[in-house]
Design a protein around this motif. Structure first.
Motif, PDB file in Angstrom:
ATOM      1  N   LYS A 165       0.837  -1.208   0.000  1.00 13.27           N
ATOM      2  CA  LYS A 165       0.000   0.000   0.000  1.00 13.27           C
ATOM      3  C   LYS A 165       0.870   1.256   0.000  1.00 13.27           C
ATOM      4  N   GLU A 166       1.979   1.214   0.761  1.00 18.90           N
ATOM      5  CA  GLU A 166       2.877   2.368   0.840  1.00 18.90           C
ATOM      6  C   GLU A 166       3.490   2.694  -0.520  1.00 18.90           C
ATOM      7  N   GLU A 167       3.806   1.652  -1.294  1.00 16.51           N
ATOM      8  CA  GLU A 167       4.500   1.849  -2.566  1.00 16.51           C
ATOM      9  C   GLU A 167       3.556   2.051  -3.752  1.00 16.51           C
ATOM     10  N   LYS A 168       2.273   1.811  -3.533  1.00 18.10           N
ATOM     11  CA  LYS A 168       1.303   1.918  -4.624  1.00 18.10           C
ATOM     12  C   LYS A 168       1.253   3.345  -5.167  1.00 18.10           C
ATOM     13  N   GLY A 169       1.382   3.452  -6.464  1.00 17.09           N
ATOM     14  CA  GLY A 169       1.299   4.765  -7.109  1.00 17.09           C
ATOM     15  C   GLY A 169       2.629   5.485  -7.242  1.00 17.09           C
ATOM     16  N   LYS A 170       3.668   4.981  -6.611  1.00 19.29           N
ATOM     17  CA  LYS A 170       4.980   5.626  -6.716  1.00 19.29           C
ATOM     18  C   LYS A 170       5.617   5.291  -8.064  1.00 19.29           C
ATOM     19  N   LYS A 171       6.375   6.245  -8.581  1.00 18.93           N
ATOM     20  CA  LYS A 171       7.013   6.033  -9.883  1.00 18.93           C
ATOM     21  C   LYS A 171       8.048   4.909  -9.822  1.00 18.93           C
ATOM     22  N   LYS A 172       8.796   4.873  -8.723  1.00 28.06           N
ATOM     23  CA  LYS A 172       9.820   3.853  -8.562  1.00 28.06           C
ATOM     24  C   LYS A 172       9.578   3.107  -7.259  1.00 28.06           C
ATOM     25  N   ASN A 173       9.029   1.927  -7.373  1.00 32.12           N
ATOM     26  CA  ASN A 173       8.673   1.160  -6.182  1.00 32.12           C
ATOM     27  C   ASN A 173       9.902   0.550  -5.511  1.00 32.12           C
ATOM     28  N   ASP A 174       9.882   0.560  -4.196  1.00 34.59           N
ATOM     29  CA  ASP A 174      10.910  -0.118  -3.404  1.00 34.59           C
ATOM     30  C   ASP A 174      10.306  -1.436  -2.939  1.00 34.59           C
ATOM     31  N   THR A 175      10.818  -2.537  -3.453  1.00 31.12           N
ATOM     32  CA  THR A 175      10.216  -3.840  -3.179  1.00 31.12           C
ATOM     33  C   THR A 175      10.730  -4.483  -1.894  1.00 31.12           C
ATOM     34  N   ARG A 176      11.607  -3.803  -1.157  1.00 34.59           N
ATOM     35  CA  ARG A 176      12.126  -4.372   0.086  1.00 34.59           C
ATOM     36  C   ARG A 176      11.077  -4.344   1.195  1.00 34.59           C
ATOM     37  N   LEU A 177      11.145  -5.335   2.076  1.00 30.17           N
ATOM     38  CA  LEU A 177      10.230  -5.363   3.222  1.00 30.17           C
ATOM     39  C   LEU A 177      10.530  -4.207   4.165  1.00 30.17           C
ATOM     40  N   ILE A 178      11.819  -3.909   4.356  1.00 33.77           N
ATOM     41  CA  ILE A 178      12.225  -2.825   5.246  1.00 33.77           C
ATOM     42  C   ILE A 178      13.010  -1.805   4.434  1.00 33.77           C
ATOM     43  N   PRO A 179      12.342  -0.766   3.931  1.00 32.58           N
ATOM     44  CA  PRO A 179      13.025   0.239   3.113  1.00 32.58           C
ATOM     45  C   PRO A 179      13.850   1.185   3.982  1.00 32.58           C
TER      46      PRO A 179
END
Length: 298
Positions: A178-192
């Motif tokens: 949910k946090e990464e939804k809509g961002k241009k560059k998603n961070d796929t890590r569990l702990i960013p």
């Protein structure tokens, strides 16, 4: 006070680091890199630091860990507070390095092309699904070497807490998506994490240790020490648990923890629990049999 001999053009590579900090820190960092690449076998800086602390006598470092009750107490705290740091769960059940959990990136100039980048990606959201479904993942760890990592939720945390921990991790995955939804560059890590995440996490651990009264134990005698809990102690805890409580083999633990030398893994073979009498062993051992890697689910 110390002498360092480096062959070939290695000295020239120090120029890349000339604006990176004090010379002692820079040189130590450089030598660690050379050691990880297999260009030197021993980092003289490490022996120098150890000898100054022991009056000129280089001693083998003590291994520290926490007890199973304290480990479970820490995991319960993480779940109850819905903490941002899921790191303790992954380190205590799989023995990951903190850099392998959070992700770390090093770039070294003036090195052969194949070694220009050493990237540790960190545990991703898809990795968590694999951990829960299959009990294992393949990660790129220290030195850029890939290895299989097996996780032992039920054996280490117990059946009830194991289910709670896995449910918590799934909720973390859902929240991260949910946090990464809509961002241009998603961070796929569990702990960013950004910047020096090791220091930030260890600061958090220090506060939690005080709040929960967690004791750090020495492997040599099993007695508490006045020592701050760190991420590496959580990794050591997994090693001690695997050898003693899970009755695992050193060869398997070497693969799981990513040790290049079996001598590093042998530090867990003389854990204090081996010195306990049979009655103490029976009371502390988990109801689990050893599962060789060759018999683990593929």
């Amino acid at each position: 006070k110390f002498t360092v001999l480096i062959c070939g053009d290695a000295i020239n590579k120090l120029t890349y680091y000339e604006d990176k900090g004090p010379l002692i820190t820079v040189l130590n960092r450089f030598l660690k890199t050379q050691k990880s690449l297999g260009r030197i076998k021993v980092n003289p800086m490490e022996e120098f630091k150890e000898s100054t602390q022991t009056g000129g006598r280089v001693k083998r470092k003590e291994t520290f860990y926490i007890s199973i009750p304290d480990a479970r107490k820490l995991v319960k705290y993480v779940i109850a507070t819905t903490s941002y740091w899921a790191t303790p769960i992954l380190q205590l059940t799989g023995g990951l390095r903190i850099s392998e959990v959070h992700g770390n990136k090093h770039e070294f100039k003036n090195l052969p092309k194949a070694q220009t980048k050493m990237i540790i990606n960190g545990v991703s959201l898809s990795d968590i699904i694999s951990i829960i479904d299959k009990g294992k993942i393949t990660i790129k760890g220290k030195g850029g070497v890939e290895r299989p990592v097996h996780f032992f939720f039920k054996e280490i945390l117990g059946e009830d807490l194991s289910l709670e921990a896995q449910e918590y991790l799934l909720n973390r995955v859902e929240n991260r998506e949910k946090e990464e939804k809509g961002k241009k560059k998603n961070d796929t890590r569990l702990i960013p994490t950004y910047g020096n995440s090791t220091c930030t996490f260890n600061d958090w651990l220090k506060r939690v240790q005080t709040n929960l009264g967690i004791e750090v134990l020495a492997k040599s005698d099993g007695l508490p020490r006045k020592k701050t809990l760190t991420s590496h102690i959580l990794r050591h805890t997994f090693g001690v648990m695997y050898i003693w409580h899970l009755q695992g083999r050193l060869e398997d633990l070497q693969i799981i923890m990513g040790h290049s030398d079996i001598k590093t893994t042998m530090q867990y073979s003389s854990a204090v629990t081996e010195k306990l009498n049979a009655g103490d062993r029976k009371s502390t051992r988990l109801n689990s049999s050893h599962i060789p890697l060759s018999r683990m689910p593929s």
